[in-house]
Design an enzyme around this catalytic site. Structure first.
Site, PDB file in Angstrom:
ATOM      1  CE  LYS A  22      -5.067   5.193   5.506  1.00  0.00           C
ATOM      2  NZ  LYS A  22      -3.815   4.575   5.042  1.00  0.00           N
ATOM      3  CG  ASN A  23      -1.988   5.476   8.229  1.00  0.00           C
ATOM      4  OD1 ASN A  23      -2.620   4.680   7.526  1.00  0.00           O
ATOM      5  ND2 ASN A  23      -1.426   6.561   7.748  1.00  0.00           N
ATOM      6  CB  CYS A 123       1.422   2.583  -3.959  1.00  0.00           C
ATOM      7  SG  CYS A 123       2.085   3.891  -2.957  1.00  0.00           S
ATOM      8  NE  ARG A 128       4.724   3.618   0.794  1.00  0.00           N
ATOM      9  CZ  ARG A 128       3.415   3.700   1.055  1.00  0.00           C
ATOM     10  NH1 ARG A 128       2.582   3.971   0.077  1.00  0.00           N
ATOM     11  NH2 ARG A 128       2.945   3.474   2.274  1.00  0.00           N
ATOM     12  NE  ARG A 405      -6.078   2.164   0.046  1.00  0.00           N
ATOM     13  CZ  ARG A 405      -4.919   2.830   0.084  1.00  0.00           C
ATOM     14  NH1 ARG A 405      -4.640   3.705  -0.847  1.00  0.00           N
ATOM     15  NH2 ARG A 405      -4.047   2.597   1.047  1.00  0.00           N
TER      16      ARG A 405
END
Ligand code: EPZ
Length: 427
Positions: A22-23, A123, A128, A405
């Site tokens: 994902k990242n 978040c 962040r 996610r």
């Protein structure tokens, strides 16, 4: 909203396929903005965040062609073509749902000379900020304007002149944005104390395949010589080292024996080192990593750090595993300020964890008991699943959209290795 029902006690055995990272995917996709030619990404995981990014790209006029694989297969092949961009603005209603949208700032600035992105909110795990993203772009010659909740970056006529930036704090996202801005600069850009995560290496490999000139790949000192233009490429996304580490913890807590097919041992050495210290056997094979927990689990101390240190994204999952280890473990979370949201939920399952600021003391317990628990953020949710797999009785995990996610078809993968888990609609 769906929920997951898990009945603990089954020993996980067999082969579990690991998806694309994902990242990595979230920084490879915006690279398509850097060229008019098609960029095809293979092994893209089917995740909510990836779908969200694909939708964001269409907002700019990028065509997105999904060559579906058979439903039983994992991952997708997707071609992005940004031959003509109709917008340089990433709007609030999309960015607020997926903070990784900030990663369009660098490539859009490089391609179009300007980019406007809604400021991502914080978040659950921290506020962040994106100050380092902006400072790096300014160091390369961009002008930054902040107004009405948006950040706008503007390059001088002819493109970014180049420059150098020394990161005071290692930042994955800021490093990614800076690299993607630098590849089309007029001059040379240098980064010091840049992030060295495998996902950054994956990004650099795609950019080089597109014609970029980058020196120092894999190190914290990068030199990028801007080129006039980049061409298309086809590239396979690296295996997800955090997904693999998460399922390694799931196998270990059940005393299981699982082959994590496609996992790259090279990318997850710190996690494997932690698991071996806990008494888990981890074998490195060419087809993947085999995790076998045939001995009692032992407490160990863990501190998260930028790569090659222990990934902060693995802290919650290893904490769940340590709940069942003999002895007391001390965990230190050095990256994010609020990444212990899983602790109260684990304690409701019978764990014995105390937190003091960024330190957590985990006393191993004999038994975890199933409970109704709530997912809060992506990796915290996975730690609850891991605990539930070894808990006595049934656990219900709600708000599992957090999981969707970052974990492709999680319940299907766990069912493949014998977990008693099902996804049900939440009445
Ligand atoms: C990436 O987030 C990952 N997300 C995170 O994974 C991961 O936890 C994090 O890197 C650290 O490895 C993606 O790749 C999409 P950072 P990122 O910038 O880039 C501070 C998951 O679970 N900072 O390396 O946002 C920041 O507050 C997610 O998959 C600034 O101060 O992380 C944090 O304390 C969660 N100013 C530290 O640096 C900035 O401009 C590291 O953040 C940027 C960051």
């Amino acid at each position: 909203m769906d929920k997951l029902l898990i009945r603990g006690g089954n020993r996980l055995t067999g082969t579990l396929p690991i998806s694309g990272a994902k990242n990595s995917a979230l920084t490879l996709i915006p690279c398509a903005l850097l060229t008019e030619e098609p960029v095809t990404l293979r092994n893209l995981p089917r995740l909510a965040d990836i779908d969200g990014f694909q939708h964001l790209m269409t907002q700019f006029g990028v065509s997105v062609g999904i060559r579906g694989k058979r439903p039983e297969e994992f991952g997708r092949v997707v071609t992005f073509e940004a031959s003509r961009l109709t917008s340089t603005v990433a709007p609030y209603d999309l960015v607020r749902k997926m903070r990784a949208s900030i990663l369009v700032l660098g490539p859009m600035l490089a391609r179009m000379g300007e980019a406007t992105v809604s400021l991502p909110g914080g978040c659950a795990i921290g506020n962040r900020p994106i100050d380092l993203h902006l400072k790096a772009l300014e160091a390369f010659g961009a002008e930054i304007e902040l107004a009405a909740g948006y950040v706008k970056a503007i390059a001088p006529e002819g493109g970014l002149p180049g420059g150098e930036f020394d990161f005071p704090v290692v930042s994955v996202g800021a490093t990614e944005n800076a690299i993607m801005a630098a590849v089309l600069a007029k001059g040379t850009c240098r980064l010091f104390n840049a992030a060295r995560e495998p996902e950054i290496v994956d990004l650099c490999k795609l950019l080089v395949a597109m014609g970029a000139e980058i020196e120092g790949i894999g190190t914290s000192d990068l030199t990028i010589h801007g080129v006039k233009q980049l061409h298309g490429a086809t590239y396979k996304v690296m295996a997800d080292r955090i997904e693999a580490g998460s399922y390694a913890c799931a196998a270990a807590i059940t005393g299981g024996d699982v082959m994590l097919e496609g996992a790259s041992a090279e990318d997850m050495q710190a996690t494997l080192h932690a698991l071996r210290n806990i008494g888990v056997t981890c074998e490195e094979h060419k087809e993947g990593v085999r995790v076998c927990a045939d001995k009692p689990l032992k407490a160990t101390n863990l501190t998260t750090a930028p790569y090659p240190g222990l990934a902060t994204d693995m802290q919650a999952q290893l904490m769940a595993l340590l709940c069942k280890a003999e002895g007391t473990s001390v965990l230190k979370e050095t990256i994010f300020e609020n990444r212990y949201m899983h602790v109260p939920e684990l304690n409701r399952m019978g764990a014995d964890i105390e937190t003091e600021g960024r330190t957590a003391i985990v006393k191993g317990v004999e038994t975890l008991t199933g409970a109704e628990v709530m997912a809060t953020d992506l990796r915290a949710s996975m730690s609850l699943i891991i605990a539930a797999l070894a808990a006595e009785g049934e656990t219900t995990v709600r708000r599992i959209y957090h999981l969707d996610r970052g974990y492709e078809r999680l319940e299907e993968k766990l069912q493949l290795v014998g977990a008693d888990i099902e996804r049900v609609g939440d009445e």
